[in-house]
Motif scaffolding. Sequence first.
Motif, PDB file in Angstrom:
ATOM      1  N   HIS A  25     -75.670-100.209  38.967  1.00  0.00           N
ATOM      2  CA  HIS A  25     -74.266-100.642  39.090  1.00  0.00           C
ATOM      3  C   HIS A  25     -74.224-102.099  39.566  1.00  0.00           C
ATOM      4  N   LYS A  26     -75.093-102.412  40.507  1.00  0.00           N
ATOM      5  CA  LYS A  26     -75.141-103.786  40.996  1.00  0.00           C
ATOM      6  C   LYS A  26     -75.537-104.748  39.873  1.00  0.00           C
ATOM      7  N   MET A  27     -76.518-104.325  39.077  1.00  0.00           N
ATOM      8  CA  MET A  27     -76.960-105.168  37.962  1.00  0.00           C
ATOM      9  C   MET A  27     -75.859-105.321  36.918  1.00  0.00           C
ATOM     10  N   VAL A  28     -75.096-104.260  36.673  1.00  0.00           N
ATOM     11  CA  VAL A  28     -73.981-104.355  35.712  1.00  0.00           C
ATOM     12  C   VAL A  28     -73.018-105.447  36.154  1.00  0.00           C
ATOM     13  N   ASP A  29     -72.690-105.466  37.439  1.00  0.00           N
ATOM     14  CA  ASP A  29     -71.753-106.491  37.920  1.00  0.00           C
ATOM     15  C   ASP A  29     -72.355-107.891  37.802  1.00  0.00           C
ATOM     16  N   PHE A  30     -73.659-108.000  38.081  1.00  0.00           N
ATOM     17  CA  PHE A  30     -74.320-109.292  37.923  1.00  0.00           C
ATOM     18  C   PHE A  30     -74.217-109.768  36.467  1.00  0.00           C
ATOM     19  N   ILE A  31     -74.452-108.839  35.545  1.00  0.00           N
ATOM     20  CA  ILE A  31     -74.445-109.187  34.118  1.00  0.00           C
ATOM     21  C   ILE A  31     -73.021-109.487  33.633  1.00  0.00           C
ATOM     22  N   ALA A  32     -72.059-108.688  34.059  1.00  0.00           N
ATOM     23  CA  ALA A  32     -70.669-108.937  33.646  1.00  0.00           C
ATOM     24  C   ALA A  32     -70.216-110.299  34.174  1.00  0.00           C
ATOM     25  N   ASP A  33     -70.629-110.634  35.391  1.00  0.00           N
ATOM     26  CA  ASP A  33     -70.278-111.951  35.945  1.00  0.00           C
ATOM     27  C   ASP A  33     -70.953-113.074  35.163  1.00  0.00           C
ATOM     28  N   TYR A  34     -72.184-112.812  34.714  1.00  0.00           N
ATOM     29  CA  TYR A  34     -72.860-113.804  33.871  1.00  0.00           C
ATOM     30  C   TYR A  34     -72.035-114.095  32.621  1.00  0.00           C
ATOM     31  N   TYR A  35     -71.570-113.032  31.968  1.00  0.00           N
ATOM     32  CA  TYR A  35     -70.771-113.248  30.756  1.00  0.00           C
ATOM     33  C   TYR A  35     -69.432-113.910  31.083  1.00  0.00           C
ATOM     34  N   LYS A  36     -68.871-113.551  32.241  1.00  0.00           N
ATOM     35  CA  LYS A  36     -67.587-114.144  32.632  1.00  0.00           C
ATOM     36  C   LYS A  36     -67.724-115.662  32.797  1.00  0.00           C
ATOM     37  N   ASN A  37     -68.873-116.069  33.300  1.00  0.00           N
ATOM     38  CA  ASN A  37     -69.076-117.492  33.613  1.00  0.00           C
ATOM     39  C   ASN A  37     -69.948-118.214  32.597  1.00  0.00           C
ATOM     40  N   ILE A  38     -70.183-117.598  31.468  1.00  0.00           N
ATOM     41  CA  ILE A  38     -71.213-118.127  30.574  1.00  0.00           C
ATOM     42  C   ILE A  38     -70.905-119.545  30.094  1.00  0.00           C
ATOM     43  N   GLU A  39     -69.611-119.885  30.024  1.00  0.00           N
ATOM     44  CA  GLU A  39     -69.276-121.230  29.541  1.00  0.00           C
ATOM     45  C   GLU A  39     -69.543-122.306  30.586  1.00  0.00           C
ATOM     46  N   SER A  40     -69.876-121.890  31.818  1.00  0.00           N
ATOM     47  CA  SER A  40     -70.140-122.896  32.857  1.00  0.00           C
ATOM     48  C   SER A  40     -71.583-123.411  32.810  1.00  0.00           C
TER      49      SER A  40
ATOM     50  N   LEU B  20     -67.555-105.003  29.064  1.00  0.00           N
ATOM     51  CA  LEU B  20     -68.961-104.723  29.323  1.00  0.00           C
ATOM     52  C   LEU B  20     -69.109-104.069  30.689  1.00  0.00           C
ATOM     53  N   ARG B  21     -68.402-104.618  31.679  1.00  0.00           N
ATOM     54  CA  ARG B  21     -68.488-104.066  33.036  1.00  0.00           C
ATOM     55  C   ARG B  21     -68.071-102.584  33.043  1.00  0.00           C
ATOM     56  N   GLU B  22     -66.928-102.326  32.443  1.00  0.00           N
ATOM     57  CA  GLU B  22     -66.390-100.963  32.466  1.00  0.00           C
ATOM     58  C   GLU B  22     -67.312 -99.978  31.735  1.00  0.00           C
ATOM     59  N   CYS B  23     -67.715-100.360  30.524  1.00  0.00           N
ATOM     60  CA  CYS B  23     -68.547 -99.452  29.719  1.00  0.00           C
ATOM     61  C   CYS B  23     -69.943 -99.297  30.316  1.00  0.00           C
ATOM     62  N   ALA B  24     -70.496-100.378  30.823  1.00  0.00           N
ATOM     63  CA  ALA B  24     -71.867-100.296  31.335  1.00  0.00           C
ATOM     64  C   ALA B  24     -71.915 -99.492  32.625  1.00  0.00           C
ATOM     65  N   HIS B  25     -70.877 -99.575  33.444  1.00  0.00           N
ATOM     66  CA  HIS B  25     -70.828 -98.702  34.623  1.00  0.00           C
ATOM     67  C   HIS B  25     -70.837 -97.227  34.197  1.00  0.00           C
ATOM     68  N   LYS B  26     -70.086 -96.964  33.162  1.00  0.00           N
ATOM     69  CA  LYS B  26     -70.045 -95.593  32.645  1.00  0.00           C
ATOM     70  C   LYS B  26     -71.437 -95.172  32.150  1.00  0.00           C
ATOM     71  N   MET B  27     -72.107 -96.088  31.467  1.00  0.00           N
ATOM     72  CA  MET B  27     -73.449 -95.774  30.961  1.00  0.00           C
ATOM     73  C   MET B  27     -74.437 -95.588  32.109  1.00  0.00           C
ATOM     74  N   VAL B  28     -74.303 -96.383  33.164  1.00  0.00           N
ATOM     75  CA  VAL B  28     -75.182 -96.211  34.324  1.00  0.00           C
ATOM     76  C   VAL B  28     -75.059 -94.789  34.867  1.00  0.00           C
ATOM     77  N   ASP B  29     -73.834 -94.304  34.989  1.00  0.00           N
ATOM     78  CA  ASP B  29     -73.661 -92.946  35.517  1.00  0.00           C
ATOM     79  C   ASP B  29     -74.249 -91.906  34.565  1.00  0.00           C
ATOM     80  N   PHE B  30     -74.076 -92.156  33.270  1.00  0.00           N
ATOM     81  CA  PHE B  30     -74.653 -91.226  32.287  1.00  0.00           C
ATOM     82  C   PHE B  30     -76.178 -91.170  32.460  1.00  0.00           C
ATOM     83  N   ILE B  31     -76.787 -92.352  32.629  1.00  0.00           N
ATOM     84  CA  ILE B  31     -78.249 -92.442  32.744  1.00  0.00           C
ATOM     85  C   ILE B  31     -78.735 -91.857  34.070  1.00  0.00           C
TER      86      ILE B  31
END
Lengths: 497, 497
Positions: A25-40, B20-31
């Motif tokens: 879950h922590k990694m998901v948030d890290f990755i989602a934030d990466y995509y959120k800020n990707i243009e920076s 991505l955040r929403e779906c990947a959190h869901k996938m984390v729980d599935f896994i």
Amino acid sequence: MRFLLRDRDGGLKPMDAEQLRECAHKMVDFIADYYKNIESFPVLSQVQPGYLRELLPDSAPACPESLQAVLDDVQNKILPGVTHWQSPEYFAYFPSNSSVAGFLGEMLSAAINMVGFSWITSPAATELEMIVLDWLAKALKLPDEFLSTGKGGGVIQGTASEAVLVVLLAARDKVLRRVGKDAIGKLVAYSSDQTHSALLKACKIAGIHSENCRVLKTDSSTEYSLSPESLSEAISQDIASGLIPFFLCATVGTTSSTAVDPLPALGKISNRNGLWFHVDAAYAGSACICPEFRHYIDGVEEANSFNMNAHKWFLTNFDCSALWVKDRSALIQSLSTNPEFLQNKASQGNMVVDYKDWQIPLGRRFRSLKLWMVLRLYGLENLQAYIRNHVELARKFEELVKLDPRFEVAAPRNFSLVCFRLLPTHQNNLESANTLNRELLDAVNSTGKLFISHTVLSDKYVLRFAVGAPLTEERHVVAAWTTLQEKASELLRKSQE
Amino acid sequence: MRFLLRDRDGGLKPMDAEQLRECAHKMVDFIADYYKNIESFPVLSQVQPGYLRELLPDSAPACPESLQAVLDDVQNKILPGVTHWQSPEYFAYFPSNSSVAGFLGEMLSAAINMVGFSWITSPAATELEMIVLDWLAKALKLPDEFLSTGKGGGVIQGTASEAVLVVLLAARDKVLRRVGKDAIGKLVAYSSDQTHSALLKACKIAGIHSENCRVLKTDSSTEYSLSPESLSEAISQDIASGLIPFFLCATVGTTSSTAVDPLPALGKISNRNGLWFHVDAAYAGSACICPEFRHYIDGVEEANSFNMNAHKWFLTNFDCSALWVKDRSALIQSLSTNPEFLQNKASQGNMVVDYKDWQIPLGRRFRSLKLWMVLRLYGLENLQAYIRNHVELARKFEELVKLDPRFEVAAPRNFSLVCFRLLPTHQNNLESANTLNRELLDAVNSTGKLFISHTVLSDKYVLRFAVGAPLTEERHVVAAWTTLQEKASELLRKSQE
């Protein structure tokens, strides 16, 4: 976050459902934030060679570190060294699509983490791959002979390089079984000078002599496509010299300029002369799910094998290169092994497909999951719309180039790649124009605002603008063009000083 | 869950940080739930060939489906067809380790989704790979010549099959540059009959004639290791026949029985005769980070290349096969390509490593991330403890086998694999004992309670019990042995009826 867990015996417990849940879950948030800020981020990494060795220790730690420490290092030390292929301002090479669906598929595949060399090692992995590649073959309207229900079938390779290698090996061995293996020095493979370097590498690996690799010249008169006449002529000459033509690689959407080789005519020549005819549509194959682009692979009926990379422009995370063959037994004859320790009833009874015999490696990941999820979560109509949108954005970029008299479009645009260049400022000064365009490439890539790449066509240094990143919108294309114009103005001003 | 998003122009937006955040959190729980319940699945999938085609449609959907529908299908249609390599009761083949750290690394690598063929396409990917393989080389106490700071270096291949192929190609081309390429029919490669089938496959691919692949016999007198005398003799005979010995593959931890070839003696013979000496430690290499097991690779100083699979028994999710060479230029000479469209200042200036020239494919994933995370999040001491725990569990299993007079241990246990079999019930009845053990294998695997595999040693059908799944604890080993005993009793009872 406590990272290490101990089992009852006090040993390390490196897999634990609840720890996986918490950390992932922590990694998901890290990755989602990466995509959120990707243009920076600068699209092209601006680090210097050797930058990372100065930032990391010389050896692995004896004791565990925290996940937060690792994530901080990813942020501060790794990401500055990443070239952001998922940035909406990434226009270099060809795209490497990530998508929510593709990413979810990667997650699931990494979690199940099975090694699918034989059917028995996870029947679902083999069977889903057969089914999904049949789906994709149907979406591309490939001939039925490529479906797994007959003598052919599809298989996911890692890359187009591996795809061309395995079919080259199948073709090599098929002809050598007839003429004897000592004749390997007589085998001749054909392609154009626009064919991907993967073919020459495959020939080297397979022991095809380099002087027997016919790289036929193309030019703007055929829009950089392979001329059937030059192929016919080369084959005739080789036969007259006692050589043995055995393989032709045609391309739909070449890497330099997305040229399209004329499959129907090439296929007929190929078949008449008993060559294995491989069609490399690594990039452009994706477009052929749209009825209006399907004509580019007309003639695929004549092919022995066909390849497209779902990891390029089809929203399936790298790697996922789809290869279809009409005669799977030729592949299997070249690539099968049958050691005792892998034998099992299903395989020995010929009841199943064992994909280990269709590829170079033994082990393989569960890659069909991500392609299946892309097809289901988006659906073919949306995938068509996705392709059309990029082609339309490329068309708009091409219009912008045409409106600026300092530039020219350097090759016809067939799909979502625009080849263009700054024109020579003095009549006929090829070399100075090449230098100018090389400088323009460096100048725009150094801004970090966009990343484009280059090629050379008929001795002209040409810039390549490939639309295809999933996040790219019209505003990114327009902004990229503005940066290109600004940097061109600066360079032209300087060159006149 | 709304799956499709539209951009401003109405096109499909297949990547969106919040989706991505929403779906990947869901996938984390599935896994995480999958791992929580992993013991509830049959370890070896019990489906019949063709099961999946009946459950899925014939073609891809035109319109998008929901993530929940896909996850339901994974649960109900895919997972029954999965053989659960991560189950604690998985004891077949060799392990394929998943770990929390390795999984997190896979997530990050899939998210960045860059294609690292050249340094410039993501400097961090190339540099982290060099650094982390130096870390691992030091942990294994490999000679300094294998480090990237000299003329050698490490590279992550997909599998050990690819590792042996690329070094075989380097060796082939090195000798052919000297003797001329028409001499390919004279090249001879050496191995034992316990060497992995990947070597013979690599020879086929590289065009080495099958009659020139010397597969030297082993038996129980050398504990299935390659005898230096038989190697010397074979080389002498081949030289006398005008052939050209060029390649030796030795194994530390063979697939059948984890036999260890005597590297020091083999290495000396190899070097004396100018052969390329490759050491395949795909499975057992991991153990060599422990001082007490390091002696198994004594003699690696003599090797030209060394390979271990971090994806087997080193907690790094598949695929991650670490290969080191002493002379990287030999690899590069065989595998480099330099098309215009990939040229860039850093590469042309020889300032960087471009890993495309160390491997078969062009594209490559950011695989060093997961190995880096495994090393950092666990630390070497815990990784050593992890290995030791499995070896200890295997030792306990071996003890249990020895306590039951109906069974025998069929080969020395060096690491975490136990080879064993039911003894013949009638003196000298090899064939009936083989049948009995084959039936025992089927019987225990059909319970779904555990999964083991087999091999044949000196014509004896032998069962393989490989400890190495990250979730395996002593109770699983004991339970597996109980099932084996029960099924053996049933079979023996039946055979006496």
